[in-house]
Design an enzyme around this catalytic site. Sequence first.
Site, PDB file in Angstrom:
ATOM      1  CB  CYS A 135      -0.995   0.076   1.313  1.00  0.00           C
ATOM      2  SG  CYS A 135      -1.781   1.343   1.505  1.00  0.00           S
ATOM      3  CB  CYS A 153       0.410   1.896   4.021  1.00  0.00           C
ATOM      4  SG  CYS A 153      -1.501   1.243   4.053  1.00  0.00           S
TER       5      CYS A 153
END
Length: 156
Positions: A76, A79
């Site tokens: 991600c 993230c």
Amino acid sequence: MKTLKFILIFAVLWFPAGSLFSHPENSTEATAAPDTIVVLNKADFLAKVYNYEKHPEEWVYEGALPCIIDFYADWCGPCRRVAPILKALAAEYKGKLIVYKIDVDREKELARVFGVSSIPMYLFIPERDKPQATTGVMPRESFEKIIKEFLLKDSK
């Protein structure tokens, strides 16, 4: 052939020099202490945060300090952008709050229990109140506001 040599020499000289122009003050990772974020699996989560098997109908926080739980995945991009912010905050607020990370690919049950449908997702857990969740990339200032006004509001 001369052009290829020039490109190779330029590449070898340029890439190491690029690190000279990076600004560590713009990177929160440069100031973060090691081992300030704890990665949780299900067993650790049940022991340190919330045992939903033992208390399925009632929120009972098992921790001694407020915490932030970052539901993330290695793949991600958002993230990864927030990770250095959380690492720096964990170091800055060490002893006042804990930052946990839960990999949603490895801990699918925890992600399901908390209804994680979008990452990054953050669960903010104060010592004596119900947790609150939010999703998406957040700037450091937003994390600091939540920490001061929600997580640490009783410790003034």
